[in-house]
Scaffold this motif. Structure first.
Motif, PDB file in Angstrom:
ATOM      1  N   GLU A   1     124.034 -33.136  18.895  1.00 36.81           N
ATOM      2  CA  GLU A   1     123.944 -34.492  18.361  1.00 36.81           C
ATOM      3  C   GLU A   1     123.573 -34.471  16.884  1.00 36.81           C
ATOM      4  O   GLU A   1     124.108 -35.256  16.086  1.00 36.81           O
TER       5      GLU A   1
ATOM      6  N   ARG B   1     129.971 -40.184  21.880  1.00 39.97           N
ATOM      7  CA  ARG B   1     128.836 -40.241  20.950  1.00 39.97           C
ATOM      8  C   ARG B   1     129.313 -40.147  19.507  1.00 39.97           C
ATOM      9  O   ARG B   1     128.869 -40.913  18.641  1.00 39.97           O
TER      10      ARG B   1
ATOM     11  N   SER C   1     130.430 -36.047  24.568  1.00 36.40           N
ATOM     12  CA  SER C   1     130.280 -35.733  23.150  1.00 36.40           C
ATOM     13  C   SER C   1     131.201 -36.592  22.288  1.00 36.40           C
ATOM     14  O   SER C   1     130.804 -37.098  21.230  1.00 36.40           O
TER      15      SER C   1
END
Length: 471
Positions: free
Chosen positions: A436, A369, A366
């Protein structure tokens, strides 16, 4: 979760009632004459829901406490189950299963033991300071009763905690009430002088600590610091090598090291505890003499803090004489409901998903990203410094406008983001459960709000009196 918005008159009334009845923390209350507090009536995952039904992304984990989102099922269920068994008992002369199990599991995770409980981080700081000085007294070295803190360090706002805190905004008004500690240079590379490398600055900070201890160790009980990240200093991040030097020098001069992991523990820096990133040649990590835990300890659901220490410190209190005991207490010490919440947090860290990943492994994916998503922010012409560790990101904004933080905070709220810059430092410390899409909303929103606020500041005729929200 959805929540029906309140009628506008009811919402306004709620804000006014709060202004009249509630003294909000770390707030100049006069600001609420023009900017009423936002009423939050529900929350789910990383999202807060206000009295008008607006969803607000909790990008600072509600003061750095929330790990797995609001209304997290395992914590909620654990508290509910415990409520049907035992809500609270005093811990003096009594015990109960959740506090015993939690103490055992924290000892296994930290390598320290004899957990002493309170309800908040400042209380944990007070306990560690008192415990350190008292242990030296019990060993016949009562003169070892002074402390060392670091430049920019923050450890809470009670009197003892403020004495080792170096944030003038918090401390100056109460200076006459405090027994101020020594303050030594921070290894934060942002403090390096012109032409001085980060490595040279780090060594300078280590040398300053060594010189101070050489002269003052006979009267020094402990050094307290926030491992790797000094939160209230603007998410100041420094090299784990400093912690290796701290352990070596504290051993050499017989001084305790108190690791304040209140904000950085439980995965915030990428490891379970931040000090575990300071590795010795054999691959093991350094270990402090005390560790202070709170905030994420219960996932941000119940107030609880803990101090764990070494067998050697504990042994200094083991005596037939009552005055040699650690005579410190809080009414809700070791509350069963809070302990069950903490046990649910530890269970969540221990669990693995279908891919065999635990929380820390998922966080690494995570974090990578989100770091990529915030590249446009890092490249912004008004960003002076970017730093990141684990699940904490920070950007220094090139502005001298004293109202930047309050302006950004309010503009972000209007854009559906809970963000509270520290001075001119914009940071995020979100719950670990952002999808996301949530991350994209946050990354894009931060950049858009920054441009909006900077444009507004450029049009100001003059800077008004500062209104500074604190971390």
């Amino acid at each position: 979760m959805t929540s029906s918005p309140l009628a506008s008159s009811e919402a306004a009334n709620l804000a006014e009632r709060s202004r009249q009845a509630v003294w909000h923390p770390c707030t100049q209350m006069k600001v609420h004459e023009h900017f009423p507090p936002r009423a939050i009536v529900a929350a789910e995952g990383p999202w807060l829901i206000d009295d008008q039904g607006q969803r607000i992304l909790d990008a600072v984990s509600s003061w750095w406490v929330n790990l797995f989102g609001h209304n997290f099922g395992p914590i909620r269920d654990a508290i509910t189950d415990q409520l049907g068994k035992l809500d609270h008992i005093m811990l003096a002369g009594l015990t109960h299963p959740p506090v015993v199990e939690l103490s055992e599991r924290l000892a296994a995770l930290t390598g320290l033991g004899h957990a002493f409980y309170a309800s908040d981080g400042a209380s944990a700081t007070e306990i560690a300071l008192k415990m350190s000085a008292h242990s030296w007294r019990n060993r016949g070295q009562a003169q070892k009763n002074q402390f060392i803190g670091l430049q920019g360090g923050y450890h809470g706002e009670t009197a003892g905690a403020l004495s080792v805190t170096d944030i003038p905004l918090f401390r100056e008004a109460y200076a006459p009430l405090l027994r101020l500690s020594a303050t030594l240079p921070s290894p934060d590379p942002r403090h390096a002088g012109p032409g001085v490398s980060a490595q040279a600055h780090l060594q300078s900070a280590i040398d300053a600590l060594a010189a101070y201890l050489a002269e003052h160790h006979e009267h020094t009980a402990a050094l307290i610091l926030e491992p790797l990240v000094q939160g209230a200093a603007g998410m100041a991040m420094y090299d784990p090598a400093y912690l290796l030097a701290v352990r070596r020098l504290c051993d050499q001069y017989h001084v305790h090291w108190i690791a304040d992991e209140i904000a950085v523990g439980f995965g915030r820096t990428g490891t379970m505890f931040a000090h575990q990133q300071a590795l010795l040649p054999d691959g093991s990590h350094v270990k402090p003499d005390f560790i202070c835990l709170s905030k994420g300890l219960t996932g941000g659901v119940m107030p609880l803090s803990a101090v764990l220490t070494t067998d050697d410190v504990y042994a200094a209190f083991w005596d037939d004489r009552v005055v040699h005991g650690f005579l410190h207490s809080h009414s809700y010490t070791g509350n069963p409901l809070a302990c069950r919440a903490a046990l649910a947090v530890l269970d969540t860290f221990a669990a693995r998903d279908e891919q065999g990943q635990d929380v820390l492994a998922r966080n690494r994916v995570s974090a990578a990203r989100f770091t990529a998503m915030t590249e446009p922010l890092r490249q912004h012409p008004r960003i002076e410094a970017t730093r990141h560790i684990g699940m904490i990101w920070a950007w220094d904004v090139d502005t001298t406008e004293p109202t930047f933080a309050s302006r950004y905070h309010r503009a972000a709220m209007d854009a559906g983001l809970l963000l509270r810059p520290i001075g001119s430092t914009l940071y995020v410390m979100p719950p670990y459960v952002l999808s996301e899409a949530d991350q994209r909303f946050l990354a894009d929103g931060m950049l858009r709000v920054l441009d909006q606020v900077l444009a507004d500041i450029e049009g100001l005729p003059a800077s008004p009196a500062p209104v500074v929200p604190v971390p």
